[in-house]
Design an enzyme around this catalytic site. Structure first.
Site, PDB file in Angstrom:
ATOM      1  N   ASP A  80       0.077   5.097   0.977  1.00 48.37           N
ATOM      2  CA  ASP A  80      -0.042   6.024   2.116  1.00 48.37           C
ATOM      3  C   ASP A  80      -0.151   5.243   3.420  1.00 48.37           C
ATOM      4  OD1 ASP A  80      -0.056   8.110   0.228  1.00 48.37           O
ATOM      5  OD2 ASP A  80      -2.224   7.892  -0.051  1.00 48.37           O
ATOM      6  N   ASP A  93       0.875  -1.160   0.000  1.00 48.76           N
ATOM      7  CA  ASP A  93       0.000   0.000   0.000  1.00 48.76           C
ATOM      8  C   ASP A  93       0.924   1.225   0.000  1.00 48.76           C
ATOM      9  OD1 ASP A  93      -2.208   1.734   0.367  1.00 48.76           O
ATOM     10  OD2 ASP A  93      -1.856   1.696   2.543  1.00 48.76           O
TER      11      ASP A  93
END
Ligand SMILES: [Mg+2]
Length: 419
Positions: A254, A252
């Site tokens: 952020d 992922d």
């Protein structure tokens, strides 16, 4: 360089120059009508393997230095969009050696560029060979070196403490040797040393640089193959497709690579998390694909557009490159049912916790599922991984690099037990 030029270069990534002009006589009839780099390996020309490998390292600009049957390079140029690169082909008017070919393309070259032979593949970290810390003031280049079991086909290289001290001509003697891996970062100043043509970079310029202490070298241990002789060309047919197949780590963005400040979309909003860039490099060098899968509902909400997402990812790739790291491929989901922009307001199978982005990457790349995993910072990330059939983990607070090392060890152990 002006500030604007520097910025343009960061966004467009480093430049790779591939020598594809040789006659390939040792392959006999095979190269009668086809330039050696275009001979098929697996189901595509050898050169496409090379370009795809450069593209995943963040090279977006490719220059082909062609000669023999150079018009045929058009078939690869036509595939540039699919390969994710821009390709410029320069066909030299007459054979003038590798030095001559470079000189002919001079106006297109960056101040520092990667040069590769178009008939061999060395699995290495192209970006770490360039590392600023390893260049000395007077250096004009850095060469990837490779130890081989039989060096008789090649010229050999002597090196000490990261410096190349001597190039020797082909000895013909069988036995282990360190050879020139055919991959170089060069400073454009090298071109000023090219005098009368034809000129061989390998035989006339690099030895002078070595003698005068202006050439670095790094021993690389990755997979190496040179398709220049029939036996090895045959071997490449199974070995190169097998070399591509590898596990992947999905990250992922952020909250994993950078602090999640909510809708970050500009470089000045990216604060890299501790160990994040080092973790990516570690995975690169352990032979994993590293992919980013990120929900970007900010597009659906009208905070920024897709071009901004692309530009930010190009910038992040450039920053990673400074640390010898790269992301092999990126997926983002601009859709959200809560969006304010009509075109993006929808439930979409790419938006995590749905597994669409991961499934798309599994289809686009030769990923081995065994040993693959995801790291995210929300339950939705882990759910997406599980829905795609791979394990998912929540990032630990301290340091991504430590966590990644532990997960790699854990999954390696598992796959060894499975074997
Ligand atoms: Mg997140």
């Amino acid at each position: 360089m002006s500030k604007a030029q520097v910025q343009a270069q960061i966004v467009s990534g480093p430049q790779a120059v591939i020598l594809v002009g040789g006659r390939g006589t040792r392959l006999g009839r095979l190269t009668d009508n086809t330039p050696k780099p275009l001979l098929p390996v697996g189901d595509v020309p050898f050169l496409e393997h090379l370009i795809a490998n450069l593209a995943r390292h963040g090279f977006r600009r490719i220059i082909l230095l062609a000669g023999y049957l150079g018009d045929q390079m058009q078939s690869v140029i036509d595939k540039a969009p699919e390969l994710g690169v821009e390709i410029t082909c320069v066909i030299e008017p007459e054979p003038a050696g590798t030095g001559g070919a470079l000189l002919y393309a001079r106006s297109l070259l960056d101040r520092r560029f990667l040069l590769l032979n178009g008939d061999s593949l060395l699995d290495m970290n192209y970006l770490s060979l360039r590392a600023d810390a390893d260049w000395r003031e007077a250096d004009m280049g850095r060469v990837a070196l490779r130890a081989v079991a039989d060096g008789s086909r090649y010229g050999t290289v002597e090196h000490t403490d990261g410096r190349i001290t001597h190039f020797a001509e082909k000895s013909g003697r069988p036995g282990p040797a360190v050879i020139n891996g055919g991959i170089y970062w060069l400073d454009i100043g090298v071109l000023d040393m090219i005098g009368a043509l034809p000129c061989s970079l390998e035989q006339e310029i690099l030895p002078v640089l070595a003698r005068t202490g202006r050439l670095g070298g790094e021993l690389c241990e990755g997979y190496f193959i040179d398709i220049g002789v029939p036996d090895d060309f045959q071997r490449a047919q199974t070995e190169i497709p097998a070399w591509w197949r590898r596990p992947a780590v999905f990250l992922d963005r952020d909250g994993v690579l950078n602090t999640d400040i909510g809708y970050a979309h500009r470089p000045d909003q990216i604060e890299w998390l501790p160990g994040a860039r080092q973790a990516v490099r570690y995975l690169n060098e352990q032979g994993y694909f590293v992919f980013v899968v990120t929900n970007q509902a900010g597009v659906a909400r009208g905070f920024y557009d897709e071009a901004t997402v692309h530009a930010l990812h190009a910038w992040m790739q450039g920053e990673l490159g400074r640390d010898g790291a790269h992301i092999d491929d990126w997926r983002y989901c601009p859709y959200s049912p809560e969006g304010s922009i009509d075109a993006y307001r929808q439930v979409h199978h790419w938006r995590k916790p749905a597994p669409g982005m991961i499934l798309d990457l599994l289809e686009s790349w030769p990923v081995v599922r065994e040993g693959s995993f995801l790291i995210g910072d929300r339950d939705g990330d882990v759910q997406a991984a599980l829905a795609a059939g791979i394990p998912g983990y929540i990032i630990e607070a301290n340091n991504l690099q430590d966590q990644v090392r532990a997960l790699v060890a854990k999954h390696k152990l598992k796959s060894e037990i499975a074997v």
